[in-house]
Design an enzyme around this catalytic site. Structure first.
Site, PDB file in Angstrom:
ATOM      1  N   GLU A  30       0.831  -1.209   0.000  1.00  0.00           N
ATOM      2  CA  GLU A  30       0.000   0.000   0.000  1.00  0.00           C
ATOM      3  C   GLU A  30       0.865   1.258   0.000  1.00  0.00           C
ATOM      4  O   GLU A  30       1.838   1.361   0.763  1.00  0.00           O
ATOM      5  CB  GLU A  30      -0.895   0.002   1.242  1.00  0.00           C
ATOM      6  CG  GLU A  30      -2.311   0.393   0.963  1.00  0.00           C
ATOM      7  CD  GLU A  30      -3.014  -0.589   0.050  1.00  0.00           C
ATOM      8  OE1 GLU A  30      -3.205  -0.250  -1.143  1.00  0.00           O
ATOM      9  OE2 GLU A  30      -3.366  -1.677   0.502  1.00  0.00           O
ATOM     10  N   ASP A  33       3.045   2.245  -4.838  1.00  0.00           N
ATOM     11  CA  ASP A  33       3.007   2.373  -6.295  1.00  0.00           C
ATOM     12  C   ASP A  33       3.549   3.710  -6.764  1.00  0.00           C
ATOM     13  O   ASP A  33       4.321   3.784  -7.729  1.00  0.00           O
ATOM     14  CB  ASP A  33       1.605   2.113  -6.852  1.00  0.00           C
ATOM     15  CG  ASP A  33       0.522   2.996  -6.270  1.00  0.00           C
ATOM     16  OD1 ASP A  33       0.730   3.563  -5.168  1.00  0.00           O
ATOM     17  OD2 ASP A  33      -0.535   3.122  -6.911  1.00  0.00           O
ATOM     18  N   ALA A 122     -15.423   2.306  -0.899  1.00  0.00           N
ATOM     19  CA  ALA A 122     -15.011   1.247   0.022  1.00  0.00           C
ATOM     20  C   ALA A 122     -13.541   0.885  -0.124  1.00  0.00           C
ATOM     21  O   ALA A 122     -13.085  -0.097   0.462  1.00  0.00           O
ATOM     22  CB  ALA A 122     -15.872  -0.002  -0.203  1.00  0.00           C
ATOM     23  N   GLY A 123     -12.792   1.650  -0.916  1.00  0.00           N
ATOM     24  CA  GLY A 123     -11.391   1.334  -1.120  1.00  0.00           C
ATOM     25  C   GLY A 123     -11.172   0.147  -2.029  1.00  0.00           C
ATOM     26  O   GLY A 123     -10.103  -0.465  -2.031  1.00  0.00           O
ATOM     27  N   LEU A 124     -12.169  -0.198  -2.834  1.00  0.00           N
ATOM     28  CA  LEU A 124     -12.088  -1.350  -3.735  1.00  0.00           C
ATOM     29  C   LEU A 124     -11.947  -0.913  -5.187  1.00  0.00           C
ATOM     30  O   LEU A 124     -12.127  -1.708  -6.103  1.00  0.00           O
ATOM     31  CB  LEU A 124     -13.314  -2.249  -3.570  1.00  0.00           C
ATOM     32  CG  LEU A 124     -13.524  -2.790  -2.152  1.00  0.00           C
ATOM     33  CD1 LEU A 124     -14.798  -3.615  -2.075  1.00  0.00           C
ATOM     34  CD2 LEU A 124     -12.319  -3.613  -1.693  1.00  0.00           C
ATOM     35  N   GLU A 160      -6.869  10.588 -14.270  1.00  0.00           N
ATOM     36  CA  GLU A 160      -7.292  10.828 -12.890  1.00  0.00           C
ATOM     37  C   GLU A 160      -6.428  11.898 -12.225  1.00  0.00           C
ATOM     38  O   GLU A 160      -6.924  12.741 -11.485  1.00  0.00           O
ATOM     39  CB  GLU A 160      -7.247   9.535 -12.083  1.00  0.00           C
ATOM     40  CG  GLU A 160      -7.820   9.721 -10.696  1.00  0.00           C
ATOM     41  CD  GLU A 160      -8.321   8.442 -10.071  1.00  0.00           C
ATOM     42  OE1 GLU A 160      -9.131   8.525  -9.126  1.00  0.00           O
ATOM     43  OE2 GLU A 160      -7.901   7.363 -10.512  1.00  0.00           O
ATOM     44  N   ASP A 172      -4.181   0.619  -9.078  1.00  0.00           N
ATOM     45  CA  ASP A 172      -5.575   0.240  -9.296  1.00  0.00           C
ATOM     46  C   ASP A 172      -5.905   0.009 -10.767  1.00  0.00           C
ATOM     47  O   ASP A 172      -6.583  -0.948 -11.130  1.00  0.00           O
ATOM     48  CB  ASP A 172      -6.504   1.298  -8.711  1.00  0.00           C
ATOM     49  CG  ASP A 172      -6.353   1.424  -7.203  1.00  0.00           C
ATOM     50  OD1 ASP A 172      -5.898   0.446  -6.580  1.00  0.00           O
ATOM     51  OD2 ASP A 172      -6.666   2.484  -6.658  1.00  0.00           O
ATOM     52  N   TYR A 224      -4.330  12.428   1.264  1.00  0.00           N
ATOM     53  CA  TYR A 224      -3.629  11.503   0.375  1.00  0.00           C
ATOM     54  C   TYR A 224      -2.511  12.237  -0.367  1.00  0.00           C
ATOM     55  O   TYR A 224      -1.366  11.783  -0.413  1.00  0.00           O
ATOM     56  CB  TYR A 224      -4.627  10.882  -0.602  1.00  0.00           C
ATOM     57  CG  TYR A 224      -4.043   9.892  -1.574  1.00  0.00           C
ATOM     58  CD1 TYR A 224      -4.096   8.522  -1.315  1.00  0.00           C
ATOM     59  CD2 TYR A 224      -3.453  10.296  -2.761  1.00  0.00           C
ATOM     60  CE1 TYR A 224      -3.573   7.602  -2.205  1.00  0.00           C
ATOM     61  CE2 TYR A 224      -2.924   9.387  -3.661  1.00  0.00           C
ATOM     62  CZ  TYR A 224      -2.995   8.043  -3.379  1.00  0.00           C
ATOM     63  OH  TYR A 224      -2.475   7.136  -4.266  1.00  0.00           O
TER      64      TYR A 224
END
Length: 376
Positions: A30, A33, A122-124, A160, A172, A224
């Site tokens: 985590e 990247d 949801a962090g998915l 993004e 991701d 972030y």
């Protein structure tokens, strides 16, 4: 499919096709990247689907269909006139993809209708699943030289970062596009090297239990970006291209030292996890997962009380290890659990949340699944 049915309702005709892309779980690795490090994600069975048909007037429309059947509309907007800041909210994600693809010769318009079951916030990686599905749809509807999936992931990252305004890394997009069924994807972000490592938890009597805390987050939030800037500053002070190259970080300022310490230790944990999975020994990775969570909680400071409670309850009830997954500040935790203890772990997590008057979490098995592609 819901997306195709919704397209017919919206436009009175069949779509030219349907493309879909999955959400993902990051098993470990985590915030490595964007530091040129190592990651180890796998795709989930939850997907975002895009039904689409090309337009000949250069306009882009987008419609989303919620689980409750409620629709939201965006556009029409001229693809040729898209620019950062010109579209906001959820529509910035599909429009950002069209904007970046325009620079690579894919500039035709389209009608898009979007539906899916990846839980948002949801962090998915629901937003990246959306972007990847839109990118594949616009590619197939347009004309031009299609890039590799790894290159496409970089284009989506640019959309993004520069259009939506979220300073995300490559994890991701790469996971959603490149993962395959029953495997985790080991990625060296600096080199782009990828390795598909078999991962069948059930064959070893294990389950990866996902615990959606229902605490929603946004990676566009400043916290972030602040951590990413801190990593860049730490690498600069160390005279390194990125924290991927760091070994000794003790001389950094007190505000940067914990960030660098997490990145260095997390990269090592990814390598050790990949080694265990190559050896078909997933039961050995539990402690690494829990160590990762502690580092994210204490050094990187991106956890929250609900995630900490989920991890503590799961491990206390017999999970081999557990950690938050995703960018943090909410979202989902994962726990590696022997199948005979899954019911006990679920009950313990529910009880821990109820004791603190938290909203009950959503829990489900996270099973490595196929990456993005065309449905028909």
């Amino acid at each position: 499919m819901r997306a195709a049915e919704a397209f017919r309702r919206e436009h009175g005709r069949d779509p030219a096709g349907v493309w879909s892309a999955p959400g993902r779980v990051n098993l470990i690795g985590e915030h490595t990247d964007y530091n040129d490090g190592f990651v180890l994600p796998f795709a989930l069975p939850f997907r975002i689907a895009v039904a689409a048909t090309a337009r000949d007037d250069g306009l882009l429309t987008a419609t989303t269909v919620g689980d409750d059947g409620v629709t939201q509309h965006a556009g029409p907007v001229a693809v040729a006139e898209l620019h950062p800041g010109g579209v906001t909210g959820w529509a910035a994600y599909p429009c950002g993809v069209a904007w970046v693809l325009r620079d690579h010769g894919f500039d035709s318009g389209a009608d898009l209708v979007i539906a899916g079951d990846v839980p948002t916030g949801a962090g998915l990686s629901s937003s990246h699943a959306l972007q990847c599905a839109v990118a594949l749809a616009l590619f197939d509807l347009g004309s031009g030289e299609k890039p590799s999936l790894a290159e496409l992931a970089r284009w989506i990252q640019r959309s993004e970062n520069d259009f939506v305004g979220a300073p995300t890394g490559l994890l991701d997009q790469t996971a959603s596009l490149c993962c395959v069924d029953a495997h985790v994807l080991f990625v060296d972000v600096r080199s782009g090297e990828q390795e598909q490592i078999p991962f069948d938890a059930a064959a070893h009597g294990l389950e990866v239990l996902a615990i959606d805390t229902r605490v929603r987050h946004s990676l566009a939030d400043s916290a972030y970006g602040d951590r990413r800037k801190g990593c860049e500053r730490a690498a600069e002070l160390l005279g390194l291209p990125s924290l991927r190259d760091a070994r000794e970080v003790s001389g950094l300022p007190a505000d940067l030292l914990p960030l660098a310490r997490h990145v260095v230790s997390e990269n090592e944990r990814v390598l050790r996890t990949a080694e265990a999975l190559r050896a078909q020994a997933p039961g050995r990775i539990g402690d690494l997962l829990t160590e990762s969570h502690r580092s994210l909680r204490d050094d990187y400071r991106v956890s929250c009380v609900e995630l900490d409670v989920a991890v503590e309850a799961a491990v206390g009830a017999g999970a081999l290890g557990a950690r938050m997954t995703g960018g943090g500040f909410g979202g989902t935790a994962i726990a590696l659990v022997p199948v005979e203890r899954v019911a006990r772990v679920r009950s313990a997590v529910l009880a821990a949340f109820a004791e603190r008057s938290f909203e009950a979490p959503r829990m489900f098995p996270a099973v490595p699944s196929a990456g993005a592609g065309r449905e028909f």
